[in-house]
Design a protein around this motif. Structure first.
Motif, PDB file in Angstrom:
ATOM      1  N   LEU A  51      31.732  22.403  64.261  1.00 48.73           N
ATOM      2  CA  LEU A  51      31.616  22.208  65.701  1.00 48.73           C
ATOM      3  C   LEU A  51      30.411  22.981  66.232  1.00 48.73           C
ATOM      4  O   LEU A  51      30.087  24.056  65.740  1.00 48.73           O
ATOM      5  CB  LEU A  51      32.882  22.685  66.407  1.00 48.73           C
ATOM      6  CG  LEU A  51      34.175  21.948  66.069  1.00 48.73           C
ATOM      7  CD1 LEU A  51      35.356  22.623  66.756  1.00 48.73           C
ATOM      8  CD2 LEU A  51      34.096  20.482  66.468  1.00 48.73           C
ATOM      9  N   HIS A  54      33.044  25.405  71.294  1.00 52.50           N
ATOM     10  CA  HIS A  54      34.506  25.468  71.269  1.00 52.50           C
ATOM     11  C   HIS A  54      35.081  25.092  72.631  1.00 52.50           C
ATOM     12  O   HIS A  54      34.502  25.387  73.669  1.00 52.50           O
ATOM     13  CB  HIS A  54      34.968  26.863  70.868  1.00 52.50           C
ATOM     14  CG  HIS A  54      34.548  27.246  69.489  1.00 52.50           C
ATOM     15  ND1 HIS A  54      35.084  26.680  68.350  1.00 52.50           N
ATOM     16  CD2 HIS A  54      33.618  28.141  69.055  1.00 52.50           C
ATOM     17  CE1 HIS A  54      34.518  27.205  67.281  1.00 52.50           C
ATOM     18  NE2 HIS A  54      33.622  28.094  67.679  1.00 52.50           N
ATOM     19  N   GLY A  55      36.270  24.433  72.578  1.00 52.29           N
ATOM     20  CA  GLY A  55      36.999  24.057  73.777  1.00 52.29           C
ATOM     21  C   GLY A  55      36.452  22.785  74.425  1.00 52.29           C
ATOM     22  O   GLY A  55      35.359  22.341  74.081  1.00 52.29           O
ATOM     23  N   ALA A  57      40.640  22.970  74.520  1.00 46.31           N
ATOM     24  CA  ALA A  57      41.593  22.785  73.431  1.00 46.31           C
ATOM     25  C   ALA A  57      42.455  21.551  73.644  1.00 46.31           C
ATOM     26  O   ALA A  57      42.777  21.182  74.774  1.00 46.31           O
ATOM     27  CB  ALA A  57      42.485  24.014  73.310  1.00 46.31           C
ATOM     28  N   ARG A  87      37.707  25.553  63.157  1.00 43.11           N
ATOM     29  CA  ARG A  87      38.303  25.354  64.481  1.00 43.11           C
ATOM     30  C   ARG A  87      38.909  26.666  64.973  1.00 43.11           C
ATOM     31  O   ARG A  87      39.518  27.402  64.197  1.00 43.11           O
ATOM     32  CB  ARG A  87      39.384  24.275  64.423  1.00 43.11           C
ATOM     33  CG  ARG A  87      38.901  22.839  64.543  1.00 43.11           C
ATOM     34  CD  ARG A  87      37.912  22.452  63.487  1.00 43.11           C
ATOM     35  NE  ARG A  87      37.312  21.128  63.753  1.00 43.11           N
ATOM     36  CZ  ARG A  87      36.212  20.708  63.167  1.00 43.11           C
ATOM     37  NH1 ARG A  87      35.569  21.481  62.306  1.00 43.11           N
ATOM     38  NH2 ARG A  87      35.721  19.518  63.433  1.00 43.11           N
ATOM     39  N   TYR A 175      39.558  27.809  72.920  1.00 41.12           N
ATOM     40  CA  TYR A 175      40.083  27.314  71.640  1.00 41.12           C
ATOM     41  C   TYR A 175      39.835  25.814  71.501  1.00 41.12           C
ATOM     42  O   TYR A 175      39.619  25.106  72.487  1.00 41.12           O
ATOM     43  CB  TYR A 175      41.584  27.605  71.533  1.00 41.12           C
ATOM     44  CG  TYR A 175      41.894  29.082  71.465  1.00 41.12           C
ATOM     45  CD1 TYR A 175      41.875  29.768  70.254  1.00 41.12           C
ATOM     46  CD2 TYR A 175      42.179  29.805  72.626  1.00 41.12           C
ATOM     47  CE1 TYR A 175      42.136  31.130  70.199  1.00 41.12           C
ATOM     48  CE2 TYR A 175      42.449  31.167  72.577  1.00 41.12           C
ATOM     49  CZ  TYR A 175      42.427  31.824  71.355  1.00 41.12           C
ATOM     50  OH  TYR A 175      42.682  33.170  71.297  1.00 41.12           O
ATOM     51  N   ASP A 176      39.907  25.360  70.256  1.00 44.82           N
ATOM     52  CA  ASP A 176      39.789  23.928  69.970  1.00 44.82           C
ATOM     53  C   ASP A 176      41.156  23.259  69.849  1.00 44.82           C
ATOM     54  O   ASP A 176      41.317  22.093  70.186  1.00 44.82           O
ATOM     55  CB  ASP A 176      39.000  23.714  68.666  1.00 44.82           C
ATOM     56  CG  ASP A 176      37.625  24.344  68.737  1.00 44.82           C
ATOM     57  OD1 ASP A 176      36.891  24.043  69.693  1.00 44.82           O
ATOM     58  OD2 ASP A 176      37.294  25.159  67.849  1.00 44.82           O
ATOM     59  N   ALA A 312      39.930  18.316  67.213  1.00 47.78           N
ATOM     60  CA  ALA A 312      38.476  18.196  67.276  1.00 47.78           C
ATOM     61  C   ALA A 312      37.865  18.179  65.879  1.00 47.78           C
ATOM     62  O   ALA A 312      38.335  18.879  64.993  1.00 47.78           O
ATOM     63  CB  ALA A 312      37.910  19.362  68.072  1.00 47.78           C
TER      64      ALA A 312
END
Length: 312
Positions: A51, A54-55, A57, A87, A175-176, A312
């Motif tokens: 990724l 991030h986010g 989530a 992640r 967060y993811d 994700a």
């Protein structure tokens, strides 16, 4: 008094343990890209690309009103597998038994503030309660027996079904994936978890009695989707505690696929002594026994969830 005569059955426990660690019949077909344990062709699930950020989530509830079906084991090990793939994962212990917290080494009985306080008291910041784990990219919001009182205390709250959504909102961009380990019931706590979630993963023990409650759970999910959370969807049904050497396990998986079709994950989690061993060691199987088939199964589940669009 004469000692009991040697009996070949004395070796049976060791033999059974070794049998659990051996590849199940049909595994060779999976490896050759033929039929998997669910009786369907097993797709290739690629390693998800890294990724770039991030986010926000995606929130997933692991839910089944029957206990002992592998919810907590799946929450820990799916979270750890997703974290391995880069992640950022937050685990939320939403069961008063606190098994998720204990399973990751959190001293729950020494905690002054847990998810319970976030639900029923004002003035707490979830960031102050998040605990890092030994696994990189994997954090947890712990719970203990105090959470059992929350259901009664939330009854008089305005928008009582949406309290957990409010609690999680400040950290969703950090967060993811957020995984919520639900208690084995369809009470107000579970309704809160489903209202806060985008998706549901249903761990299902490959045993006929375990199937009986799935229809009720799916009906509850449909009601919440209709009345409280239109975005909620079933990400998949996960067969757990599978033993391909028994006709019973194979028949249950076939029946689940007949009833729910593509909602059933291709990944199946086999029964093995390594899962309780890893729990006693307070770490995910992906680090406790990194090369074990159980660890590989949860890595495959993580890849399948990403490939399905559930993460994700």
């Amino acid at each position: 008094m004469q000692p009991p005569a040697a009996d070949s059955s004395a070796e049976a426990p060791a033999e059974r343990q070794r049998a659990h660690e051996e590849p199940l019949p049909g595994t060779e077909d999976v490896m050759n890209g033929q039929l998997g344990p669910t009786g369907r062709p097993l797709p290739e699930f690629p390693v998800p690309p890294p990724l770039t950020g991030h986010g926000p989530a995606r929130v997933i509830a692991l839910c089944n009103q029957k206990g002992g079906v592998g919810k907590t084991t799946t929450t820990i090990n799916l979270g750890a597998a997703l974290a391995e793939y880069g992640r950022r994962v937050l685990l939320v212990d939403f069961d008063p038994q606190g098994a998720l917290s204990v399973g990751l080494g959190v001293p729950v009985n020494k905690l002054d503030v847990t998810i319970y306080n976030l639900l029923v008291e004002r003035g707490h910041d979830i960031r102050d309660i998040v605990h890092p784990t030994e696994t990189e990219n994997l954090d947890i919001v712990p719970a203990n027996i105090d959470l059992s009182a929350a259901e009664v205390q939330l009854v008089g709250e305005v928008a009582r079904e949406q309290v957990l959504s409010r609690v999680l909102r400040p950290v969703l961009d950090d967060y993811d994936v957020v995984l919520i380990d639900c208690q084995p019931s369809l009470g107000l706590l579970t309704v809160n978890a489903l209202t806060a979630s985008h998706g549901v993963v249903i761990p299902l023990e490959t045993e006929f009695f375990a199937m009986r409650g799935v229809a009720l759970l799916v009906e509850t999910i449909d009601k919440i989707t209709d009345r409280l959370n239109p975005r909620l969807q079933i990400d998949g049904i996960l067969p757990t505690m599978y033993d391909g050497r028994t006709l019973h396990s194979r028949e249950v998986v076939a029946s689940v696929v007949d009833h729910f079709g593509d909602q059933v994950f291709h990944t199946v989690i086999s029964r093995t002594v390594k899962f309780p061993d890893a729990t006693l060691a307070a770490e995910p199987i992906t680090s406790y026994a990194a090369t074990h088939s159980g660890a590989d199964s949860y890595r495959q589940l993580a890849r399948e969830l990403v490939a399905r669009g559930g993460a994700a």
